[in-house]
Design a protein around this motif. Structure first.
Motif, PDB file in Angstrom:
ATOM      1  N   GLY A  98      25.358   2.347   5.313  1.00 21.92           N
ATOM      2  CA  GLY A  98      24.064   2.957   5.584  1.00 21.92           C
ATOM      3  C   GLY A  98      23.148   2.920   4.378  1.00 21.92           C
ATOM      4  N   SER A  99      23.209   1.823   3.619  1.00 29.21           N
ATOM      5  CA  SER A  99      22.455   1.717   2.364  1.00 29.21           C
ATOM      6  C   SER A  99      20.972   1.449   2.609  1.00 29.21           C
ATOM      7  CB  SER A  99      23.028   0.585   1.507  1.00 29.21           C
ATOM      8  OG  SER A  99      24.406   0.796   1.249  1.00 29.21           O
ATOM      9  N   VAL A 100      20.166   1.894   1.652  1.00 27.08           N
ATOM     10  CA  VAL A 100      18.748   1.538   1.586  1.00 27.08           C
ATOM     11  C   VAL A 100      18.524   0.898   0.217  1.00 27.08           C
ATOM     12  CG1 VAL A 100      18.005   3.319   3.183  1.00 27.08           C
ATOM     13  CG2 VAL A 100      18.156   3.852   0.746  1.00 27.08           C
ATOM     14  N   TYR A 101      17.304   0.422  -0.023  1.00 25.64           N
ATOM     15  CA  TYR A 101      17.051  -0.281  -1.280  1.00 25.64           C
ATOM     16  C   TYR A 101      17.453   0.549  -2.493  1.00 25.64           C
ATOM     17  CZ  TYR A 101      14.536  -1.938  -5.370  1.00 25.64           C
ATOM     18  OH  TYR A 101      14.222  -2.332  -6.646  1.00 25.64           O
ATOM     19  N   CYS A 102      17.086   1.813  -2.509  1.00 33.07           N
ATOM     20  CA  CYS A 102      17.342   2.650  -3.679  1.00 33.07           C
ATOM     21  C   CYS A 102      18.797   3.083  -3.810  1.00 33.07           C
ATOM     22  CB  CYS A 102      16.425   3.872  -3.658  1.00 33.07           C
ATOM     23  SG  CYS A 102      14.698   3.450  -4.055  1.00 33.07           S
ATOM     24  N   SER A 103      19.638   2.724  -2.855  1.00 38.75           N
ATOM     25  CA  SER A 103      21.071   2.974  -3.003  1.00 38.75           C
ATOM     26  C   SER A 103      21.664   2.029  -4.042  1.00 38.75           C
ATOM     27  CB  SER A 103      21.799   2.781  -1.673  1.00 38.75           C
ATOM     28  OG  SER A 103      21.302   3.634  -0.675  1.00 38.75           O
ATOM     29  N   TYR A 104      21.290   0.746  -3.952  1.00 40.73           N
ATOM     30  CA  TYR A 104      21.760  -0.285  -4.885  1.00 40.73           C
ATOM     31  C   TYR A 104      20.576  -1.192  -5.251  1.00 40.73           C
ATOM     32  CZ  TYR A 104      26.267   1.109  -2.859  1.00 40.73           C
ATOM     33  OH  TYR A 104      27.355   1.815  -2.404  1.00 40.73           O
ATOM     34  N   PRO A 105      19.604  -0.669  -5.994  1.00 46.02           N
ATOM     35  CA  PRO A 105      18.376  -1.451  -6.230  1.00 46.02           C
ATOM     36  C   PRO A 105      18.606  -2.798  -6.910  1.00 46.02           C
ATOM     37  CG  PRO A 105      18.483   0.473  -7.672  1.00 46.02           C
ATOM     38  CD  PRO A 105      19.563   0.641  -6.654  1.00 46.02           C
ATOM     39  N   LEU A 107      21.437  -4.725  -7.019  1.00 49.62           N
ATOM     40  CA  LEU A 107      22.157  -5.632  -6.121  1.00 49.62           C
ATOM     41  C   LEU A 107      21.239  -6.131  -5.012  1.00 49.62           C
ATOM     42  CD1 LEU A 107      24.771  -6.929  -4.965  1.00 49.62           C
ATOM     43  CD2 LEU A 107      25.115  -4.785  -3.700  1.00 49.62           C
ATOM     44  N   ILE A 108      20.529  -5.228  -4.351  1.00 49.43           N
ATOM     45  CA  ILE A 108      19.693  -5.612  -3.212  1.00 49.43           C
ATOM     46  C   ILE A 108      18.517  -6.468  -3.661  1.00 49.43           C
ATOM     47  CG2 ILE A 108      18.159  -4.708  -1.408  1.00 49.43           C
ATOM     48  CD1 ILE A 108      20.134  -2.388  -1.056  1.00 49.43           C
ATOM     49  N   TYR A 109      17.944  -6.164  -4.809  1.00 53.18           N
ATOM     50  CA  TYR A 109      16.818  -6.955  -5.317  1.00 53.18           C
ATOM     51  C   TYR A 109      17.272  -8.389  -5.609  1.00 53.18           C
ATOM     52  CZ  TYR A 109      12.488  -7.931  -7.908  1.00 53.18           C
ATOM     53  OH  TYR A 109      11.281  -8.458  -8.336  1.00 53.18           O
ATOM     54  N   ILE A 110      18.412  -8.529  -6.298  1.00 53.55           N
ATOM     55  CA  ILE A 110      18.913  -9.874  -6.639  1.00 53.55           C
ATOM     56  C   ILE A 110      19.314 -10.636  -5.377  1.00 53.55           C
ATOM     57  CG2 ILE A 110      20.782 -11.124  -7.801  1.00 53.55           C
ATOM     58  CD1 ILE A 110      20.684  -8.936  -9.967  1.00 53.55           C
ATOM     59  N   CYS A 111      19.982  -9.956  -4.437  1.00 52.01           N
ATOM     60  CA  CYS A 111      20.341 -10.600  -3.168  1.00 52.01           C
ATOM     61  C   CYS A 111      19.090 -10.981  -2.378  1.00 52.01           C
ATOM     62  CB  CYS A 111      21.223  -9.670  -2.339  1.00 52.01           C
ATOM     63  SG  CYS A 111      22.908  -9.506  -2.963  1.00 52.01           S
ATOM     64  N   GLY A 112      18.060 -10.136  -2.468  1.00 51.36           N
ATOM     65  CA  GLY A 112      16.805 -10.441  -1.787  1.00 51.36           C
ATOM     66  C   GLY A 112      16.118 -11.659  -2.364  1.00 51.36           C
ATOM     67  N   MET A 113      16.182 -11.816  -3.690  1.00 49.16           N
ATOM     68  CA  MET A 113      15.656 -13.025  -4.320  1.00 49.16           C
ATOM     69  C   MET A 113      16.421 -14.247  -3.821  1.00 49.16           C
ATOM     70  SD  MET A 113      15.282 -11.705  -8.275  1.00 49.16           S
ATOM     71  CE  MET A 113      15.245 -13.390  -8.881  1.00 49.16           C
ATOM     72  N   GLY A 114      17.753 -14.119  -3.811  1.00 52.47           N
ATOM     73  CA  GLY A 114      18.578 -15.236  -3.355  1.00 52.47           C
ATOM     74  C   GLY A 114      18.353 -15.563  -1.893  1.00 52.47           C
ATOM     75  N   GLY A 115      18.279 -14.514  -1.058  1.00 49.80           N
ATOM     76  CA  GLY A 115      18.074 -14.736   0.373  1.00 49.80           C
ATOM     77  C   GLY A 115      16.752 -15.416   0.654  1.00 49.80           C
ATOM     78  N   MET A 116      15.689 -15.004  -0.055  1.00 50.07           N
ATOM     79  CA  MET A 116      14.376 -15.618   0.117  1.00 50.07           C
ATOM     80  C   MET A 116      14.398 -17.087  -0.299  1.00 50.07           C
ATOM     81  SD  MET A 116      11.169 -15.683   0.800  1.00 50.07           S
ATOM     82  CE  MET A 116      11.120 -13.984   1.338  1.00 50.07           C
ATOM     83  N   GLY A 117      14.966 -17.360  -1.474  1.00 51.67           N
ATOM     84  CA  GLY A 117      15.020 -18.733  -1.968  1.00 51.67           C
ATOM     85  C   GLY A 117      15.871 -19.631  -1.091  1.00 51.67           C
ATOM     86  N   LEU A 118      17.015 -19.133  -0.637  1.00 51.14           N
ATOM     87  CA  LEU A 118      17.924 -19.933   0.187  1.00 51.14           C
ATOM     88  C   LEU A 118      17.323 -20.239   1.556  1.00 51.14           C
ATOM     89  CD1 LEU A 118      21.220 -18.068  -0.737  1.00 51.14           C
ATOM     90  CD2 LEU A 118      20.723 -20.463  -1.264  1.00 51.14           C
ATOM     91  N   TRP A 119      16.622 -19.266   2.143  1.00 55.12           N
ATOM     92  CA  TRP A 119      15.984 -19.496   3.439  1.00 55.12           C
ATOM     93  C   TRP A 119      14.936 -20.601   3.347  1.00 55.12           C
ATOM     94  CZ3 TRP A 119      15.595 -19.321   8.513  1.00 55.12           C
ATOM     95  CH2 TRP A 119      14.341 -19.425   9.115  1.00 55.12           C
ATOM     96  N   CYS A 120      14.066 -20.503   2.341  1.00 54.59           N
ATOM     97  CA  CYS A 120      12.998 -21.499   2.192  1.00 54.59           C
ATOM     98  C   CYS A 120      13.567 -22.859   1.800  1.00 54.59           C
ATOM     99  CB  CYS A 120      11.976 -21.019   1.158  1.00 54.59           C
ATOM    100  SG  CYS A 120      11.084 -19.527   1.688  1.00 54.59           S
ATOM    101  N   CYS A 121      14.613 -22.846   0.984  1.00 53.29           N
ATOM    102  CA  CYS A 121      15.280 -24.097   0.616  1.00 53.29           C
ATOM    103  C   CYS A 121      15.886 -24.772   1.845  1.00 53.29           C
ATOM    104  CB  CYS A 121      16.361 -23.830  -0.423  1.00 53.29           C
ATOM    105  SG  CYS A 121      17.244 -25.308  -0.995  1.00 53.29           S
ATOM    106  N   SER A 122      16.542 -23.990   2.705  1.00 51.24           N
ATOM    107  CA  SER A 122      17.160 -24.567   3.909  1.00 51.24           C
ATOM    108  C   SER A 122      16.101 -25.119   4.865  1.00 51.24           C
ATOM    109  CB  SER A 122      18.022 -23.519   4.622  1.00 51.24           C
ATOM    110  OG  SER A 122      17.231 -22.494   5.194  1.00 51.24           O
ATOM    111  N   LYS A 171       7.841 -12.338  -4.080  1.00 51.15           N
ATOM    112  CA  LYS A 171       8.479 -11.046  -3.827  1.00 51.15           C
ATOM    113  C   LYS A 171       9.741 -11.231  -2.986  1.00 51.15           C
ATOM    114  CE  LYS A 171       4.308  -8.220  -4.229  1.00 51.15           C
ATOM    115  NZ  LYS A 171       3.440  -9.306  -4.730  1.00 51.15           N
ATOM    116  N   PRO A 172      10.808 -10.497  -3.307  1.00 52.91           N
ATOM    117  CA  PRO A 172      12.068 -10.647  -2.572  1.00 52.91           C
ATOM    118  C   PRO A 172      12.072  -9.826  -1.283  1.00 52.91           C
ATOM    119  CG  PRO A 172      12.340  -9.024  -4.290  1.00 52.91           C
ATOM    120  CD  PRO A 172      10.930  -9.547  -4.428  1.00 52.91           C
ATOM    121  N   ILE A 173      13.005 -10.138  -0.408  1.00 50.82           N
ATOM    122  CA  ILE A 173      13.251  -9.300   0.766  1.00 50.82           C
ATOM    123  C   ILE A 173      14.316  -8.277   0.398  1.00 50.82           C
ATOM    124  CG2 ILE A 173      12.519 -10.855   2.610  1.00 50.82           C
ATOM    125  CD1 ILE A 173      15.368 -11.937   2.705  1.00 50.82           C
ATOM    126  N   LEU A 174      14.214  -7.053   0.963  1.00 50.63           N
ATOM    127  CA  LEU A 174      15.070  -5.946   0.552  1.00 50.63           C
ATOM    128  C   LEU A 174      15.658  -5.258   1.781  1.00 50.63           C
ATOM    129  CD1 LEU A 174      12.452  -4.612  -2.001  1.00 50.63           C
ATOM    130  CD2 LEU A 174      14.456  -5.994  -2.562  1.00 50.63           C
TER     131      LEU A 174
END
Length: 311
Positions: A98-105, A107-122, A171-174
């Motif tokens: 039941g996490s939100v951004y501020c639970s693991y800022p 981790l979620i920020y870095i994963c959001g950067m990766g998710g954004m980059g990987l989606w556009c790359c694919s 900006k990353p997705i969170l």
């Protein structure tokens, strides 16, 4: 990434500062655990990754890897594996808690950067792959000029740079368990939605994905035109029908995910539609495994050979 360098840390970035409350307070405010959904997502993600690994090992065999399309498919598979790690396995773990951004800022920020980059790359790799197949079919000399030998690796630098641009400079997705999805807005401040807008992401989702679908349609039309005089029950006609079916499935999934993820960041939509967008994003990276196993005889036979079922 540029914001992290500018301010020194993720928590120091003004728009992503969680210091107004403790993580426990943020959880009580917006957290919504979904243990069954989270476990299911993580388990499915792990299964897809396990299936992907032998597929990649077949793709990089010399006989296949000499072909430009398998070089492109290999990069796409690697991007899919990392995407599944974020949009299925990590998402499932965050949803379970039941996490939100501020639970693991961080981790979620870095994963959001990766998710954004990987989606556009694919998205870019998908355009590259269909361009390769289309040129082989209608302009083989141009296709050979662009993709023969090691030239494919040079072409593949473009989608990698494209993905890095979105990962590092946009900006990353969170993630928020409240809606079980990844948003640009971390939902820290009221009335600041516009400051988290990501215009290049909108352009990517509507332009690149639409171009991919258009080119797949053009490819299927060209293939059917070449085979229109072939007997309807021949292997070539059956194969062309399978290619059209695969193309339609891939395009439908990616286009739906692209549209929903743009809309939900700027317009209030029902929860079921947001959940559908997350599912389509996951399917966009996971469905190729099932499609390859069902329709790609080279990969399927290679896997069976590796596990000793087939010689």
């Amino acid at each position: 990434m540029n914001e992290i360098i500018r301010y020194g840390s993720i928590q120091a970035i003004p728009l992503y500062n969680c210091s107004a409350h403790t993580p426990a307070t943020w959880y009580e405010k917006d957290g919504l655990p979904r243990p069954i959904l989270g476990l299911t997502e993580s388990l499915c993600g792990i299964i897809i990754v396990v299936l992907y690994i032998p597929m990649v090992s077949v793709m990089i065999e010399k006989e296949q890897f000499n072909m430009s399309c398998f070089k492109i498919m290999t990069l796409l598979a690697i991007v899919d594996i990392f995407s599944i790690l974020i949009n299925s396995i990590i998402t499932g773990w965050l949803a379970f808690q039941g996490s939100v951004y501020c639970s693991y800022p961080t981790l979620i920020y870095i994963c959001g950067m990766g998710g954004m980059g990987l989606w556009c790359c694919s998205c870019f790799i998908a355009v590259t792959l269909i361009t390769n197949r289309l040129l082989d079919l209608i302009y083989p000399r141009l296709g050979a000029f662009l993709f023969d030998g090691n030239r494919t690796f040079i072409v593949l630098i473009l989608p990698i740079l494209y993905g890095l641009y979105f990962a590092c400079l946009e900006k990353p997705i969170l993630f928020t368990s409240k809606y079980h999805a990844w948003f640009f807005d971390p939902m820290i401040f009221e009335g600041k939605d516009a400051e988290y807008a990501n215009i290049p992401h909108i352009v990517n989702n509507f332009f690149v994905v639409a171009v991919t679908c258009f080119m797949y349609g053009l490819f299927c039309w060209a293939l059917c035109s070449k085979l229109k005089h072939v007997d309807i029950e021949s292997e070539s006609r059956i194969a062309s029908a399978q290619i059209f079916f695969q193309s339609a499935m891939i395009c439908a999934v990616n286009l739906l995910a692209a549209i929903i993820y743009v809309i939900m960041n700027y317009i209030d939509i029902p929860f079921w539609m947001i959940l559908l967008g997350t599912l389509m994003w996951q399917l966009g990276n996971g469905a190729p495994v099932l499609i390859y196993l069902k329709f790609n005889k080279t990969i399927r036979n290679g896997i069976l050979r590796k596990i000793g079922v087939k010689v």
